[in-house]
Design a protein around this motif. Structure first.
Motif, PDB file in Angstrom:
ATOM      1  N   VAL A  18       0.861  -1.187   0.000  1.00 56.83           N
ATOM      2  CA  VAL A  18       0.000   0.000   0.000  1.00 56.83           C
ATOM      3  C   VAL A  18       0.896   1.236   0.000  1.00 56.83           C
ATOM      4  CG1 VAL A  18      -1.801   1.248   1.267  1.00 56.83           C
ATOM      5  CG2 VAL A  18      -1.752  -1.254   1.290  1.00 56.83           C
ATOM      6  N   PRO A  19       0.702   2.192  -0.930  1.00 58.93           N
ATOM      7  CA  PRO A  19       1.550   3.385  -0.946  1.00 58.93           C
ATOM      8  C   PRO A  19       1.378   4.212   0.330  1.00 58.93           C
ATOM      9  CG  PRO A  19       0.272   3.216  -2.971  1.00 58.93           C
ATOM     10  CD  PRO A  19      -0.242   2.161  -2.037  1.00 58.93           C
ATOM     11  N   MET A  20       2.503   4.675   0.874  1.00 58.61           N
ATOM     12  CA  MET A  20       2.489   5.471   2.086  1.00 58.61           C
ATOM     13  C   MET A  20       2.461   6.955   1.728  1.00 58.61           C
ATOM     14  SD  MET A  20       5.168   5.179   5.260  1.00 58.61           S
ATOM     15  CE  MET A  20       4.997   3.428   5.458  1.00 58.61           C
ATOM     16  N   ILE A  21       1.571   7.712   2.373  1.00 53.54           N
ATOM     17  CA  ILE A  21       1.433   9.139   2.118  1.00 53.54           C
ATOM     18  C   ILE A  21       2.173   9.918   3.205  1.00 53.54           C
ATOM     19  CG2 ILE A  21      -0.214  11.044   1.901  1.00 53.54           C
ATOM     20  CD1 ILE A  21      -2.246   8.920   0.925  1.00 53.54           C
ATOM     21  N   ASP A  22       2.978  10.894   2.790  1.00 55.72           N
ATOM     22  CA  ASP A  22       3.775  11.742   3.696  1.00 55.72           C
ATOM     23  C   ASP A  22       4.594  10.937   4.705  1.00 55.72           C
ATOM     24  OD1 ASP A  22       2.827  14.042   2.473  1.00 55.72           O
ATOM     25  OD2 ASP A  22       1.115  14.188   3.826  1.00 55.72           O
ATOM     26  N   PRO A  23       5.443  10.015   4.226  1.00 54.92           N
ATOM     27  CA  PRO A  23       6.227   9.223   5.183  1.00 54.92           C
ATOM     28  C   PRO A  23       7.343  10.034   5.833  1.00 54.92           C
ATOM     29  CG  PRO A  23       6.868   8.676   2.943  1.00 54.92           C
ATOM     30  CD  PRO A  23       5.735   9.657   2.841  1.00 54.92           C
ATOM     31  N   VAL A  24       7.627   9.692   7.086  1.00 55.89           N
ATOM     32  CA  VAL A  24       8.739  10.282   7.824  1.00 55.89           C
ATOM     33  C   VAL A  24       9.605   9.128   8.300  1.00 55.89           C
ATOM     34  CG1 VAL A  24       9.408  11.628   9.845  1.00 55.89           C
ATOM     35  CG2 VAL A  24       7.358  12.247   8.578  1.00 55.89           C
ATOM     36  N   ILE A  25      10.914   9.195   8.020  1.00 54.29           N
ATOM     37  CA  ILE A  25      11.818   8.113   8.408  1.00 54.29           C
ATOM     38  C   ILE A  25      12.564   8.506   9.676  1.00 54.29           C
ATOM     39  CG2 ILE A  25      13.799   6.712   7.725  1.00 54.29           C
ATOM     40  CD1 ILE A  25      12.907   7.089   4.815  1.00 54.29           C
ATOM     41  N   ASP A  26      12.374   7.715  10.721  1.00 58.50           N
ATOM     42  CA  ASP A  26      13.063   7.910  11.998  1.00 58.50           C
ATOM     43  C   ASP A  26      14.084   6.798  12.168  1.00 58.50           C
ATOM     44  OD1 ASP A  26      11.441  10.099  12.845  1.00 58.50           O
ATOM     45  OD2 ASP A  26       9.891   8.688  13.441  1.00 58.50           O
ATOM     46  N   ILE A  27      15.110   7.059  12.978  1.00 53.80           N
ATOM     47  CA  ILE A  27      16.070   6.022  13.324  1.00 53.80           C
ATOM     48  C   ILE A  27      15.893   5.714  14.798  1.00 53.80           C
ATOM     49  CG2 ILE A  27      18.487   5.340  13.396  1.00 53.80           C
ATOM     50  CD1 ILE A  27      19.002   7.472  11.241  1.00 53.80           C
ATOM     51  N   LYS A  28      15.505   4.473  15.086  1.00 51.40           N
ATOM     52  CA  LYS A  28      15.323   4.037  16.465  1.00 51.40           C
ATOM     53  C   LYS A  28      16.112   2.757  16.660  1.00 51.40           C
ATOM     54  CE  LYS A  28      10.744   6.053  16.834  1.00 51.40           C
ATOM     55  NZ  LYS A  28       9.368   5.815  16.519  1.00 51.40           N
ATOM     56  N   SER A  29      17.035   2.763  17.604  1.00 55.15           N
ATOM     57  CA  SER A  29      17.871   1.597  17.923  1.00 55.15           C
ATOM     58  C   SER A  29      18.591   1.069  16.688  1.00 55.15           C
ATOM     59  CB  SER A  29      17.010   0.480  18.538  1.00 55.15           C
ATOM     60  OG  SER A  29      16.316   0.966  19.652  1.00 55.15           O
ATOM     61  N   GLY A  30      19.056   1.972  15.824  1.00 55.40           N
ATOM     62  CA  GLY A  30      19.793   1.559  14.645  1.00 55.40           C
ATOM     63  C   GLY A  30      18.931   1.082  13.491  1.00 55.40           C
ATOM     64  N   ARG A  31      17.615   1.091  13.651  1.00 55.57           N
ATOM     65  CA  ARG A  31      16.705   0.669  12.584  1.00 55.57           C
ATOM     66  C   ARG A  31      16.067   1.893  11.945  1.00 55.57           C
ATOM     67  NH1 ARG A  31      14.911  -3.392  16.522  1.00 55.57           N
ATOM     68  NH2 ARG A  31      15.748  -5.386  15.885  1.00 55.57           N
ATOM     69  N   TYR A  32      15.881   1.809  10.645  1.00 46.35           N
ATOM     70  CA  TYR A  32      15.237   2.892   9.910  1.00 46.35           C
ATOM     71  C   TYR A  32      13.761   2.533   9.762  1.00 46.35           C
ATOM     72  CZ  TYR A  32      19.896   4.566   8.898  1.00 46.35           C
ATOM     73  OH  TYR A  32      21.172   5.061   9.021  1.00 46.35           O
ATOM     74  N   ILE A  33      12.894   3.357  10.343  1.00 41.41           N
ATOM     75  CA  ILE A  33      11.466   3.060  10.360  1.00 41.41           C
ATOM     76  C   ILE A  33      10.713   4.204   9.690  1.00 41.41           C
ATOM     77  CG2 ILE A  33       9.456   2.546  11.808  1.00 41.41           C
ATOM     78  CD1 ILE A  33      11.517   1.689  13.989  1.00 41.41           C
ATOM     79  N   ALA A  34      10.012   3.878   8.603  1.00 42.79           N
ATOM     80  CA  ALA A  34       9.190   4.873   7.915  1.00 42.79           C
ATOM     81  C   ALA A  34       7.776   4.772   8.462  1.00 42.79           C
ATOM     82  CB  ALA A  34       9.187   4.615   6.417  1.00 42.79           C
ATOM     83  N   THR A  35       7.243   5.895   8.930  1.00 43.52           N
ATOM     84  CA  THR A  35       5.864   5.918   9.404  1.00 43.52           C
ATOM     85  C   THR A  35       5.075   6.904   8.564  1.00 43.52           C
ATOM     86  OG1 THR A  35       6.457   7.564  11.060  1.00 43.52           O
ATOM     87  CG2 THR A  35       6.394   5.285  11.790  1.00 43.52           C
TER      88      THR A  35
END
Length: 68
Positions: A18-35
């Motif tokens: 599913v395409p993500m709208i307005d994603p923001v990529i954070d780095i938490k514990s060395g992992r890249y997480i797009a929300t």
């Protein structure tokens, strides 16, 4: 629909890519997480590698969040 390169699994609708709208990529514990959200406004998240995350930011598909 946004022309974003980031897609994720929507738990609520049980659909993949599913395409993500307005994603923001954070780095938490060395992992890249797009929300972000899908077209219906449901929250989504996708975990990706460093190279993928940097490519999305460079192409303007996502914004940098916390942890950079």
């Amino acid at each position: 629909m946004a022309a974003s390169g980031i897609t994720a699994y929507s738990v609520k609708t049980k659909t993949k890519n599913v395409p993500m709208i307005d994603p923001v990529i954070d780095i938490k514990s060395g992992r890249y997480i797009a929300t972000g959200k899908d077209a219906e406004g449901n929250k989504m998240a996708a975990i990706m590698g460093k190279a993928t995350a940097e490519e999305h930011v460079k192409n303007g598909n996502a914004k940098k969040g916390s942890g950079w």
